[in-house]
Motif scaffolding. Structure first.
Motif, short mmCIF file in Angstrom:
data_model
loop_
_atom_site.label_atom_id
_atom_site.label_comp_id
_atom_site.label_asym_id
_atom_site.label_seq_id
_atom_site.Cartn_x
_atom_site.Cartn_y
_atom_site.Cartn_z
N THR A 233 -10.80 8.80 1.31
CA THR A 233 -10.37 7.28 1.60
C THR A 233 -10.60 6.60 0.50
OG1 THR A 233 -12.78 7.33 2.40
CG2 THR A 233 -11.14 7.65 4.09
N ARG A 234 -10.47 7.20 -0.80
CA ARG A 234 -10.46 6.26 -1.98
C ARG A 234 -9.58 5.41 -2.08
NH1 ARG A 234 -10.89 10.89 -6.61
NH2 ARG A 234 -9.28 11.91 -4.88
N ARG A 235 -9.44 4.30 -2.73
CA ARG A 235 -8.50 3.07 -2.66
C ARG A 235 -7.48 3.36 -3.74
NH1 ARG A 235 -9.40 -0.76 1.04
NH2 ARG A 235 -7.98 -2.33 -0.05
N SER A 236 -6.28 3.26 -3.64
CA SER A 236 -5.34 3.59 -4.72
C SER A 236 -5.45 2.61 -6.02
CB SER A 236 -3.83 3.19 -4.05
OG SER A 236 -3.71 3.99 -2.95
N GLN A 237 -5.75 1.25 -5.62
CA GLN A 237 -6.18 0.47 -6.98
C GLN A 237 -7.15 1.25 -7.69
OE1 GLN A 237 -7.27 -3.36 -5.95
NE2 GLN A 237 -7.49 -4.24 -8.13
N ASN A 238 -8.28 1.64 -7.08
CA ASN A 238 -9.31 2.28 -7.91
C ASN A 238 -8.87 3.58 -8.61
OD1 ASN A 238 -10.92 0.33 -7.12
ND2 ASN A 238 -11.89 1.39 -5.41
N LEU A 239 -8.06 4.46 -7.76
CA LEU A 239 -7.61 5.49 -8.21
C LEU A 239 -6.57 5.42 -9.44
CD1 LEU A 239 -7.02 7.73 -5.22
CD2 LEU A 239 -8.57 8.13 -7.14
N ALA A 240 -5.70 4.42 -9.40
CA ALA A 240 -5.05 4.12 -10.48
C ALA A 240 -5.80 3.50 -11.68
CB ALA A 240 -3.72 2.96 -9.97
#
Length: 760
Positions: A423-430
């Motif tokens: 459930t990691r957030r896309s913004q953080n992953l990017a």
């Protein structure tokens, strides 16, 4: 609306360098007709495997791209465009144009005429500054888009915006001239104590290199008068396909479709000018002994002291061996910072806070630094304490108990990363993907990180850690800097050097061992009985009331795997602050949690809870005292036990008051030199018509508050005040109710919350 860049150039040296991590040493110039090759992805030269869910690719023109499907948040996509160029790439007559050019990307391009791009973003459901932004640093420029939708049309539009940034800017004279004052205004806004200190530190420690001459904000002369040709020269020279990486992370349906969109949008980009050699960064100062630096800032709220060793460093490939090699150093830094946190609370501590850090940057340098803050009259004592505490670690190392705590916390962090990965957030992953490529690090999975590092953490010894620390602090030359509101009579450089040399002559003893305590709060009485249970179907919320009056509100969600958020509200809050004890609520907020528990100090708790996920913050709200925290399903019982202990046996230790008063002194000193001062101490009081509960009291009143007053105010409200607990997240309903019943449900009966009409 003018664009304002969140450039990192105003941050202190180490924090800035830790955020900007890519630049190569001087390269051999290529012939104009030779097409420069794009650098390989980090995993292509490593034995580490990248996240297999991530698609890595390269277009024929050299532009690289990374695509990752990710479901959180649903229906959203995060885009990044990384340009491997920043202020270090500027010519002498371009200083500040890398940052200026980032602004110009929003002021007119092939598909978005001047004044239309922001309106376009808004029509797409995006907020300017929140969903679209950019930043410029020494070595890179990054453009960011947070798309409000994940359909193909929206993603293609976002990539078209990136295509314009990369190859379609208009750079009109009119828009350049219009933006000049915006940049100058931004530069003026940064003229603060912190920024001036940062610049002085940069010039003193890195004055023989290119860094001080290439601060991203630039110079007024260039910002005011640089012609359009210089903007075009920088853009054409450095915004090249082989120096670009596009990152797409989000809740889209088809990776292949996104890959095609990248090719369609960015595949036609071409270099508009010959490649240029990367500028030389210069040479680091090479010396032995001490170089003292004094930078006075009378308006600073405190005095800062640093001991730094800056040595050359060349980047090493990100491999399994390198990651394992870095572990002992990470643990050593963690243990030393833990010691400093404990020392800062002691009655005779000459410093307010302290910390140690080591960072390699830019394929160029390693910065190993020890920093402290102190009262101005204690600068020499703080310097001595810092030098001796660092030397204590270097000479005598660490205890097994210290290592056990540090390793347990690191293992727990790795394990929690695995449990929450889905459930990691896309913004953080990017951001992580972009940062890993810029830093030449492999984007690995949390599971692979755990598998690699956990076995090593179990075998590392205290000797390994002290050896690693010595390797990083062994260089003979060191910078010793004193800055802020200290006053040093005579020759400051000589005084700083003498204080440092005097500190070095004092022998240091080995650290004291700490016994491992046992958690003392496991029983609060017979589990509470449930007298009322409701389920609100529309919201899927469960409402529980125990016989003692405690209310428990539960909602199970799948937003964050393995994470549970908790909140608790008890009593009446700051509305009941006694009129003759102004500032009591603020002091309570700053001392309650730091006071620990009756049977465990705050430092004891850090040892006991090492490797666990339990902890609560505390703050007085207007109508209740608020506790907040987060945990995991495995540690939910411990989290409830900790809340029960804080309500029934708070510590109110004097060490918390000492630390709070040091902070209060710095706060009020800063009030004298910032607009926050009058707003907090005068305007708030005027707006509240003299109500003592609003605004901050005069400093002497604030300093008169004490822990006896805090205890007398909180104890009766904690003893029988109305208590409501909310739990949201990846929880098991029955297990959560049982944990609450055995702790807060077992407390003495709660009184109904009174109306308190006399206080309105």
């Amino acid at each position: 609306m003018p664009f304002t860049s969140p450039s990192k150039s105003h941050l202190p040296l180490l924090h800035l360098l830790a955020l900007l991590v890519l630049l190569t040493t001087p390269a051999v110039a290529k012939k104009p007709e030779t097409k420069p090759a794009a650098p390989p992805f980090p995993h292509e030269k490593s034995d580490l495997k990248p996240d297999p869910a991530t698609k890595f690719g390269k277009l024929p023109n050299g532009l690289r791209y990374v695509i990752l499907q990710n479901r959180e948040p649903r229906g959203r996509v995060s885009l990044r465009l990384l340009i491997d160029a920043g202020s270090l790439h500027e010519n002498d007559d371009q200083r500040g144009l890398a940052h200026f050019l980032e602004h110009m990307a929003f002021n007119g391009s092939k598909h978005y005429p001047p004044g239309t791009l922001i309106n376009f973003f808004q029509r797409m459901g995006m907020s300017f500054g929140g969903d679209t932004n950019a930043s410029t640093g020494f070595d890179r420029t990054t453009y960011m888009l947070e798309l409000a939708h994940s359909d193909d049309t929206t993603i293609a539009e976002g990539l078209r915006v990136f295509s314009d940034y990369a190859g379609g800017l208009l750079l009109t004279e009119e828009e350049i001239n219009r933006e000049r004052e915006v940049i100058l205004s931004e530069k003026r806004a940064r003229d603060s104590v912190g920024y001036r200190t940062f610049v002085a530190q940069f010039e003193a420690m890195l004055g023989t290199t290119r860094f001080p001459q290439r601060l991203p904000i630039g110079t007024p002369e260039i910002i005011t008068a640089a012609p359009r040709e210089q903007f075009k020269d920088f853009w054409n020279t450095w915004y090249r396909p082989e120096r670009m990486v596009a990152v797409v992370v989000g809740d889209f349906a088809d990776t292949g479709a996104v890959e095609k969109m990248i090719k369609d949008s960015l595949g036609d980009l071409t270099a508009r000018a010959p490649a240029r050699p990367v500028p030389s960064l210069g040479e680091l100062a090479n010396f032995e002994g001490v170089r003292a630096i004094f930078h006075p800032e009378p308006e600073a709220p405190a005095t800062s002291i640093s001991i730094s060793r800056i040595t050359p460093h060349q980047r090493e490939p990100d491999t399994a061996a390198r990651r394992l090699q870095r572990l002992p150093r990470s643990l050593a830094i963690s243990m030393l910072n833990r010691r400093l946190s404990i020392l800062a609370k002691k009655e005779d501590a000459p410093f307010v806070s302290a910390g140690v850090s080591v960072a390699e940057q830019y394929d160029f340098l390693r910065d190993a630094s020890f920093s402290l803050t102190a009262k101005p009259e204690q600068w020499s004592a703080a310097l001595a304490a810092g030098e001796q505490e660092l030397r204590r670690a270097l000479e005598h190392g660490f205890t097994r108990a210290e290592l056990t705590e540090a390793a347990a916390n690191m293992v727990n962090s790795l394990e929690q990363a695995v449990k929450t990965a889905s459930t990691r957030r896309s913004q953080n992953l990017a951001d992580q993907i972009t940062g890993s490529i810029a830093g030449d690090n492999v984007f690995t999975t949390p599971a692979d990180n755990l598998a690699l590092l956990k076995p090593a953490l179990e075998s590392i010894t205290p000797e390994d850690c002290v050896r690693a620390l010595r390797e990083n602090f062994s260089a003979p030359g060191r910078f010793v800097m004193v800055s802020g509101n200290a006053k040093i009579e005579g020759d400051p450089s000589a005084a700083i050097t003498a204080a440092y040399e005097q500190a070095r002559r004092v022998a240091v003893a080995p650290p004291e061992g700490n016994e491992q305590d046992t958690w003392a709060y496991t029983h609060f009485g017979a589990p509470g009985e449930i007298t009322k249970r409701e389920h609100i179907a529309d919201l899927d919320i469960h409402l529980i009331t125990f016989a003692n009056g405690v209310r428990l509100n539960l909602k199970k969600t799948d937003f964050e795997a393995g994470r549970i958020s908790l909140g608790a509200r008890i009593g009446h809050g700051s509305i009941t602050e006694p009129p003759d004890q102004r500032g009591l609520a603020a002091l309570a907020g700053g001392t309650f949690a730091a006071g620990g528990l009756g049977k465990h100090s705050a430092d004891d708790l850090r040892r006991i809870l090492a490797g666990r996920n339990a902890g609560w913050s505390f703050a007085p709200d207007a109508d209740a005292f608020r506790f907040g925290g987060a945990t995991t399903p495995e540690d939910l019982q411990l989290q409830f036990q900790l809340l029960g202990a804080m309500l029934t046996d708070p510590g109110y230790r004097e060490e918390s008051l000492r630390v709070a008063r040091k902070g209060i002194e710095q706060l009020y000193l800063s009030f004298r030199h910032t607009v926050n001062g009058p707003l907090a101490t005068e305007i708030a009081n005027l707006l509240a018509s003299g109500d003592h509960r609003f605004g901050m009291p005069p400093q002497h009143e604030m300093m008169a508050r004490n822990l006896d007053e805090v205890k007398a105010w909180l104890t009766p409200q904690f003893a029988d005040g109305a208590l409501e607990v909310a739990v949201v997240g990846d929880l098991d309903l029955d297990a959560t109710i049982a944990a609450a019943a055995e702790t807060v449900g077992a407390l003495p009966p709660r009184a109904p919350k009174p109306e308190l009409p006399e206080l309105k």
